[in-house]
Write a protein that holds these residues in place. Structure first.
Motif, PDB file in Angstrom:
ATOM      1  N   SER A 180       2.244  -2.392  15.773  1.00 41.31           N
ATOM      2  CA  SER A 180       2.361  -1.238  14.867  1.00 41.31           C
ATOM      3  C   SER A 180       1.610  -1.497  13.564  1.00 41.31           C
ATOM      4  CB  SER A 180       3.829  -0.984  14.518  1.00 41.31           C
ATOM      5  OG  SER A 180       4.607  -0.961  15.682  1.00 41.31           O
ATOM      6  N   VAL A 181       1.238  -0.385  12.935  1.00 47.54           N
ATOM      7  CA  VAL A 181       0.563  -0.464  11.637  1.00 47.54           C
ATOM      8  C   VAL A 181       1.356   0.381  10.641  1.00 47.54           C
ATOM      9  CG1 VAL A 181      -1.555   0.072  10.362  1.00 47.54           C
ATOM     10  CG2 VAL A 181      -1.691  -0.770  12.715  1.00 47.54           C
ATOM     11  N   VAL A 182       1.714  -0.251   9.534  1.00 47.19           N
ATOM     12  CA  VAL A 182       2.371   0.493   8.453  1.00 47.19           C
ATOM     13  C   VAL A 182       1.264   0.868   7.469  1.00 47.19           C
ATOM     14  CG1 VAL A 182       4.203   0.454   6.703  1.00 47.19           C
ATOM     15  CG2 VAL A 182       4.424  -0.952   8.770  1.00 47.19           C
ATOM     16  N   ALA A 183       0.949   2.149   7.409  1.00 49.14           N
ATOM     17  CA  ALA A 183      -0.118   2.614   6.507  1.00 49.14           C
ATOM     18  C   ALA A 183       0.512   3.032   5.185  1.00 49.14           C
ATOM     19  CB  ALA A 183      -0.864   3.778   7.141  1.00 49.14           C
ATOM     20  N   ILE A 184      -0.022   2.459   4.102  1.00 49.43           N
ATOM     21  CA  ILE A 184       0.572   2.689   2.779  1.00 49.43           C
ATOM     22  C   ILE A 184      -0.473   3.269   1.836  1.00 49.43           C
ATOM     23  CG2 ILE A 184       1.532   1.479   0.751  1.00 49.43           C
ATOM     24  CD1 ILE A 184       2.658  -0.592   2.814  1.00 49.43           C
TER      25      ILE A 184
ATOM     26  N   VAL B 119      -3.594   0.532   1.937  1.00 49.11           N
ATOM     27  CA  VAL B 119      -3.382  -0.828   2.430  1.00 49.11           C
ATOM     28  C   VAL B 119      -2.572  -0.702   3.719  1.00 49.11           C
ATOM     29  CG1 VAL B 119      -1.366  -1.162   0.910  1.00 49.11           C
ATOM     30  CG2 VAL B 119      -2.545  -3.145   1.807  1.00 49.11           C
ATOM     31  N   LYS B 120      -2.879  -1.558   4.678  1.00 48.03           N
ATOM     32  CA  LYS B 120      -2.161  -1.496   5.956  1.00 48.03           C
ATOM     33  C   LYS B 120      -1.424  -2.804   6.190  1.00 48.03           C
ATOM     34  CE  LYS B 120      -6.189  -1.321   7.094  1.00 48.03           C
ATOM     35  NZ  LYS B 120      -7.354  -1.633   6.257  1.00 48.03           N
ATOM     36  N   VAL B 121      -0.307  -2.721   6.905  1.00 48.25           N
ATOM     37  CA  VAL B 121       0.393  -3.937   7.335  1.00 48.25           C
ATOM     38  C   VAL B 121       0.428  -3.917   8.859  1.00 48.25           C
ATOM     39  CG1 VAL B 121       2.561  -5.235   7.282  1.00 48.25           C
ATOM     40  CG2 VAL B 121       1.779  -4.046   5.224  1.00 48.25           C
TER      41      VAL B 121
END
Lengths: 97, 423
Positions: free
Chosen positions: B197-201, B287-289
């Motif tokens: 998964s990618v957390v898009a911020i 920024v992505k996690v």
């Protein structure tokens, strides 16, 4: 922002108070198009004031000026047309009496 | 043909509604399972080599470097220090705003991978914290992300298409080679885990300072955005690692940001090639996690920006280097720094970066001029509601009105001069 909302609410109350008082004093019976005109003009006037204040808070002076010019002009036109209609209503009522 | 007509006529209203509902549901399901992004992506779109990005080209594309360096007039650069917006005071603010990024994510803004805050392999908690389901995990990750400073947060599955096929890293420790050119290495990214998964911020940048573009003061708004990116990204990745799952943050390095942000429902792609969010317009940094934790993805959302961009060219008009196209979206750009195969407006990053060099700092005219770049006030929200209507003439009128009302002015020297006078 809450101060603007409070101010606008106060202006709206004053406008309504003024209009209803004036209608009662002069014993005028408004037709529905006149009422519609009154409400729309009052809303437009409120919108103009709200726009002006919001733009000033935002420091967008050109937007404030342009808003006053465009929305204010529309409110004035609305006021003129509604006034004309109310005068016509009162004249026809006087004739009826 | 006749039979079909007869069958259609025989359908009563209830049957028709049932079929319509079924068709809509299956259509929606098909739409979400194949291509999550509303952007048209063709087979021509391949993983991009980071070496071809405009910042990385400055490490190896000497012809390009020579071309942009030759356009710089040293005398006018020195004279720039006397211009409001570029004075030593303004530049000091710019430098201070970038300080956290330079200290903890050094070089990442130019694409340098593996910098401190964006390190891939940090220790995690040994025992995993269990969630009820991916939806529960998503809700908690988002709550934490907002608490840690994210202005907008969305989730989307990891897609290797948006990770660079090869990364490029400048070797700061070795001396430049005999020509004075920097040493660098290229390598295929091999993450210490398989991201799921990618957390898009999205991080909001300051409205008032951004409006001073193009100047050092606007550079400060950008720098502060980058500094907050590494702080928030690192914090969110640390939160996930503290739950026992591997995770790392990345900014301009490792992967493209906008495709993830669009897929995660943060906004739409605009004419200027940037993300347009309903809340802040394009005035955000991303920024992505990446994490191995399985999260429930968000759906992409359309709020009328793409349609509006078709009729509005304010960013293109405001661009000092004419790097933004005024025509229709295409499937390829003009330079090797454009990744082809995606239907969009391809900007000319070479022209853009050349102006940055001439300007002595970066430029955000396209962000400032965009009609979606507004502070969260009722009259702007009202305009945004009108803009969302899919009626082309309204879009053209709204774009003209925005300019007419004086919003999104760029090159405002007086505003730059007044910056330090305002409390």
């Amino acid at each position: 922002m809450s101060l603007i909302t409070f101010g606008l609410g106060a202006i709206a109350v004053l406008i309504l108070w003024g209009i209803t008082g004036w209608i009662k004093r002069n014993q005028i019976k408004l037709s529905w198009p006149s009422w519609l005109g009154v409400i729309l003009t009052a809303l437009l006037a409120l919108f103009t004031v709200a726009w002006l204040l919001s733009c000033i808070i935002e420091r967008e002076t050109q937007a404030a000026g342009m808003g006053l010019l465009i929305f204010g002009a529309l409110a004035l036109i609305g006021f003129g047309l509604t006034r004309k209609k109310i005068i016509k209503d009162t004249k026809s009522q006087a004739k009826g009496k | 043909m006749n039979n079909n007509v007869k069958t259609a006529i025989k359908l009563d209203r209830r049957q028709f509604l049932k079929i319509s509902a079924l068709a809509t549901t299956s259509g929606a399901l098909m739409g979400t399972s194949e291509n999550r992004s509303p952007i048209k992506i063709t087979n021509k779109c391949q993983r991009m080599d980071q070496k071809n990005t405009i910042f990385s080209r400055q490490l190896w594309d000497y012809e390009f470097v020579k071309r942009i360096e030759s356009s710089i007039d040293r005398a006018s650069m020195e004279a720039l220090e006397k211009v409001k917006g570029w004075t030593p005071l303004d530049q000091a603010l710019d430098q201070a705003a970038w300080a956290l990024d330079h200290k903890f994510a050094s070089g990442s803004e130019g694409g340098q991978p593996h910098s401190q805050a964006y390190e891939w392999d940090e220790p995690k908690r040994r025992k995993k914290v269990e969630f009820q389901n991916p939806k529960d995990a998503s809700r908690k990750i988002k709550k934490a992300a907002r608490y840690l400073g994210a202005n907008l947060v969305g989730i989307t599955p990891y897609d290797p298409l948006w990770t660079y096929s090869r990364l490029i890293k400048e070797n700061f420790e070795s001396e430049p080679n005999s020509d004075g050119k920097p040493e660098f290495e290229q390598f295929v990214p091999e993450f210490p885990f398989e991201p799921k998964s990618v957390v898009a911020i999205a991080i909001e940048m300051d409205y008032e300072t951004m409006a001073l573009s193009p100047s050092s003061l606007e550079g400060a708004a950008t720098g502060l955005g980058y500094s907050r990116m590494c702080s928030v990204g690192y914090s969110v990745a640390t939160f996930i690692r503290a739950l026992g799952y591997r995770a790392f943050a990345n900014g301009n390095d490792v992967s493209l940001s906008i495709p993830y942000a669009v897929a995660a429902g943060l906004g739409e792609l605009g004419r200027h090639g940037m993300l347009i969010t309903p809340e802040y317009g394009p005035r955000v940094r991303l920024v992505k996690v990446f994490t191995e934790l399985e999260l429930k993805p968000d759906n992409p959302k359309a709020f009328g920006a793409w349609e509006f961009c078709k009729n509005c060219k304010r960013c293109a008009d405001a661009c000092p280097s004419q790097a933004i196209p005024t025509g229709e979206p295409t499937l390829e750009g003009k330079t090797i720094s454009n990744n082809p195969g995606v239907l969009k407006w391809y900007i000319d990053p070479e022209k853009c970066i050349q102006f940055w060099r001439e300007n002595g700092t970066d430029c955000a005219n396209c962000i400032t001029a965009c009609p979606f770049n507004k502070p969260p006030m009722w009259h702007h929200q009202l305009s945004a509601g009108i803009v969302a209507l899919p009626i082309a003439p309204i879009h053209a009128i709204m774009a003209k009105m925005d300019k007419f009302f004086g919003f999104g002015d760029v090159n405002d020297r007086r505003a730059n001069a007044a910056f330090w006078e305002k409390d």
